[in-house]
Design an enzyme around this catalytic site. Structure first.
Site, PDB file in Angstrom:
ATOM      1  N   GLU A 103       0.819  -1.214   0.000  1.00 37.88           N
ATOM      2  CA  GLU A 103       0.000   0.000   0.000  1.00 37.88           C
ATOM      3  C   GLU A 103       0.850   1.259   0.000  1.00 37.88           C
ATOM      4  O   GLU A 103       0.530   2.231  -0.697  1.00 37.88           O
ATOM      5  CB  GLU A 103      -0.934   0.026   1.230  1.00 37.88           C
ATOM      6  CG  GLU A 103      -1.879  -1.145   1.334  1.00 37.88           C
ATOM      7  CD  GLU A 103      -1.349  -2.288   2.192  1.00 37.88           C
ATOM      8  OE1 GLU A 103      -2.166  -2.904   2.889  1.00 37.88           O
ATOM      9  OE2 GLU A 103      -0.130  -2.564   2.163  1.00 37.88           O
ATOM     10  N   CYS A 134      -0.414   1.291   7.323  1.00 39.47           N
ATOM     11  CA  CYS A 134      -0.945   1.610   5.990  1.00 39.47           C
ATOM     12  C   CYS A 134      -2.282   2.336   6.091  1.00 39.47           C
ATOM     13  O   CYS A 134      -2.557   3.254   5.318  1.00 39.47           O
ATOM     14  CB  CYS A 134      -1.070   0.348   5.155  1.00 39.47           C
ATOM     15  SG  CYS A 134       0.542  -0.381   4.763  1.00 39.47           S
TER      16      CYS A 134
END
Length: 194
Positions: A103, A134
Site C-alpha cells: 500500500e 498503511c
C-alpha cells in the site's frame, strides 16, 4: 468472472442469417439495425469489464510478484477513472525497510502520478486488509475507496482499532479465497510445513 460471448455472438449471427434469407431486401437494413441496437444494449448495460474483481486480479498479480521475490505476498493497485495509476507489492525484505508495504508503494506512486498528496477520487485494491501503518497513510491520503480481499485477523486495521478517513468507503471480500490461499502457501513454504 470471465465472460464467454461466443454463444451470444453465434446466436445473433444465426438469427441474422435466418432473417436475411426470409425477409425482402428493403426491410433487411431495419432488422439489421434492430439487432445492432439490441446487441449494444446488452453489452453496455450488463457487462462492466473494469469491476472490483478485474482490478483485484491486477493486485493479485502484484502479490504473486512479491511471492516470487520471497516477500510476503501482498499486492496493491490504485485506480482513478477506471485506469490503474499505481501498483506495488511488498518490498520489506528487498529494501530492508519495514515501511515498504504494498500500500505504501502504491500510495507514493499514485501521489507522484497525480502530482498531489490527496487521493480522494482514487480506489485502492489490495489483497490483504491494510495494517495500522498503511491505514494511517491511507487516512492522510484521504483515499476515496479501499477494496481489500482477505481480512487480517491479527494485524489488520480493524483489529487494531485504526480509523480511516470519514469519507473513505470500504469494500471487502473481493477474491478473498485466492488471495488468502496465496498467503497461506507462502507461510507453509516459509516454515517448511509442506
Amino acid at each position: 468472472m470471465e465472460h464467454n460471448f461466443r454463444p451470444v455472438v453465434n446466436g445473433i449471427s444465426l438469427s441474422l442469417h435466418y432473417v436475411y434469407r426470409s425477409t425482402p431486401t428493403y426491410s433487411v437494413s431495419l432488422i439489421h439495425l434492430y439487432f445492432l441496437i439490441t446487441f449494444s444494449f446488452i453489452f453496455t448495460n450488463m457487462i462492466e469489464p473494469f469491476d472490483h474483481e478485474y482490478f483485484m486480479r491486477k493486485a493479485l498479480q502484484e502479490a504473486e510478484a512479491a511471492f516470487e521475490r520471497n516477500e510476503i505476498p501482498v499486492g496493491a493497485v490504485i485506480v482513478a477513472q477506471n485506469r490503474i495509476i499505481a501498483k506495488g507489492h511488498n518490498l520489506t525484505e528487498t529494501l530492508t525497510d519495514v515501511t515498504a508495504h504494498a500500500e505504501m508503494q502504491a500510495i507514493t506512486a499514485a501521489s507522484s502520478f497525480i502530482g498531489g498528496k490527496y487521493l480522494k477520487d482514487c480506489t485502492l485494491y489490495v489483497t490483504l486488509e491494510p495494517c495500522q501503518m498503511c491505514a494511517g497513510a491511507l487516512y492522510w491520503s484521504q483515499i476515496g475507496t479501499i477494496v481489500f480481499a482477505a481480512s487480517d485477523e491479527q494485524r489488520g486495521y480493524q483489529k487494531m482499532g485504526t480509523q480511516l478517513h470519514p469519507k473513505t468507503k470500504v469494500v471487502s471480500g473481493i477474491l478473498k479465497q485466492p488471495c488468502a490461499d496465496l498467503m497461506k502457501e507462502f507461510f507453509i513454504r516459509k516454515r517448511g510445513l509442506n
